[in-house]
Design a protein around this motif. Structure first.
Motif, PDB file in Angstrom:
ATOM      1  N   ALA A 183     -79.046  16.301 -30.757  1.00 52.35           N
ATOM      2  CA  ALA A 183     -79.748  15.088 -30.310  1.00 52.35           C
ATOM      3  C   ALA A 183     -79.685  14.972 -28.784  1.00 52.35           C
ATOM      4  O   ALA A 183     -80.676  14.624 -28.133  1.00 52.35           O
TER       5      ALA A 183
ATOM      6  N   PRO B  18     -75.833  14.415 -39.184  1.00 54.42           N
ATOM      7  CA  PRO B  18     -74.599  13.857 -39.780  1.00 54.42           C
ATOM      8  C   PRO B  18     -74.833  13.131 -41.103  1.00 54.42           C
ATOM      9  O   PRO B  18     -73.897  12.906 -41.859  1.00 54.42           O
TER      10      PRO B  18
ATOM     11  N   GLY C  86     -74.801  17.196 -34.705  1.00 56.51           N
ATOM     12  CA  GLY C  86     -75.819  16.157 -34.521  1.00 56.51           C
ATOM     13  C   GLY C  86     -75.861  15.660 -33.089  1.00 56.51           C
ATOM     14  O   GLY C  86     -76.931  15.552 -32.486  1.00 56.51           O
ATOM     15  N   TRP C  87     -74.676  15.352 -32.542  1.00 53.94           N
ATOM     16  CA  TRP C  87     -74.615  14.856 -31.146  1.00 53.94           C
ATOM     17  C   TRP C  87     -75.134  15.918 -30.176  1.00 53.94           C
ATOM     18  O   TRP C  87     -75.855  15.603 -29.221  1.00 53.94           O
TER      19      TRP C  87
ATOM     20  N   GLY D  23     -81.455  16.373 -34.933  1.00 48.73           N
ATOM     21  CA  GLY D  23     -80.053  16.200 -34.521  1.00 48.73           C
ATOM     22  C   GLY D  23     -79.516  14.861 -34.965  1.00 48.73           C
ATOM     23  O   GLY D  23     -78.387  14.755 -35.446  1.00 48.73           O
ATOM     24  N   ASN D  24     -80.337  13.832 -34.824  1.00 44.60           N
ATOM     25  CA  ASN D  24     -79.938  12.485 -35.236  1.00 44.60           C
ATOM     26  C   ASN D  24     -79.618  12.428 -36.734  1.00 44.60           C
ATOM     27  O   ASN D  24     -78.701  11.736 -37.154  1.00 44.60           O
TER      28      ASN D  24
END
Lengths: 193, 103
Positions: A144, A117, A140-141, A113-114
């Motif tokens: 993560a 982006p 991503g947010w 996830g981090n």
């Protein structure tokens, strides 16, 4: 601060760890030889892909990201083999193996996830680039966050509750990303400017 | 990670990242938002590129910058903005739009 998976030579250490774990697993559970062989083949493939792509003409940041991804893949493989080893040693009913697997799965979600982006995608227009980045940032947010929430659940909550927390947050994140993906105007085609 | 902290420690570079949140911008468009000379802005862009926080691509004669922040870097940017790290140093140098042309 140099991250662990960014040091030179760490892929060799991870490869050694995977090979050692696979060999011990093979000795303890020879009936599952194909599984250990598959793990060894996967590690070999990761090494091959990492060496091929890091030799290609890419920026230092891209090469570092590829090496990190390869090292992380090796770590996930090693964690799976370590859990199999715990089971082979008779700890299959223990909470430890399940918790360890949950921690690894949540950590994978968090790290992936981090990085979402940062993925580079070729686009024809500025509008496409911006729409795509906004979508990847949101995904991503979400992933993560789900990974971090699941990880804290596996670390601190009882196993039964941790399973529920991790499952709900993971599927919730996937559902939100899908909804945003469908609703996003950037999914419509845009003429090049 | 040191490069990321170094890049985010400067309020001008943070402002550049915030401008890029609105969408990709050319080096000229970004420079127009600040009172600095172009070489100074180029140095800021270089630091951001070195930290892998932005991506530059050529579009004819223009260089287009776009964001490339991971979730962690995005969160760090938010924190440094909230806590105003390095804000006292160069607050007076940034302005919303350049009104006068350089002589």
């Amino acid at each position: 601060m140099t991250p662990f998976i960014g040091r030179p030579g760490r892929l060799a250490w991870i490869t050694s760890l995977v090979v050692a774990l696979a060999v011990v697993d093979w000795i303890l559970r020879p009936d599952r030889a194909w599984s250990w062989l598959l793990a060894l083949s996967l590690m070999a493939a990761i090494r091959l892909v990492a060496s091929l792509f890091t030799r290609a003409r890419r920026s230092a940041a891209r090469r570092r990201a590829l090496r990190d991804a390869a090292a992380f893949g090796g770590l996930v493989l090693a964690a799976g083999l370590a859990v199999a080893l715990l089971r082979a040693l008779g700890l299959e009913d223990s909470w430890a193996a399940e918790r360890a697997l949950g921690i690894v799965t949540s950590a994978v979600l968090l790290v992936m996830g981090n990085a979402i982006p940062k993925l580079s995608i070729a686009h024809a227009t500025r509008a496409c680039v911006h729409g795509s980045y906004a979508m990847r940032r949101f995904a991503g947010w979400m992933f993560a966050g789900a990974g971090a929430f699941g990880l804290s659940g596996w670390l601190f909550a009882p196993v039964a509750q941790a399973q529920v927390i991790a499952t709900v947050t993971c599927f919730g994140a996937v559902a939100l990303v899908l909804v945003r993906c469908i609703a996003s105007p950037s999914t419509k085609s845009v003429r090049p400017d | 990670m040191n490069k990321v902290f170094k890049a985010l420690a400067d309020p001008t570079r943070r402002r550049v990242l915030e401008l890029l949140r609105q969408g990709p911008m050319s080096a000229g468009e970004l420079s127009d938002q600040f009172a600095f000379a172009k070489p100074t802005m180029s140095a800021h862009f270089a630091v951001l590129k070195e930290a892998d926080l932005v991506e530059a691509r050529k579009d004819g004669k223009q260089v287009i910058y776009q964001l490339r922040l991971s979730v962690l870097e995005d969160a760090l940017l938010g924190f440094s903005k909230v806590f105003g790290i390095g804000d006292g140093v160069r607050r007076s140098t940034a302005r919303p739009h350049r009104q006068e042309s350089r002589s």
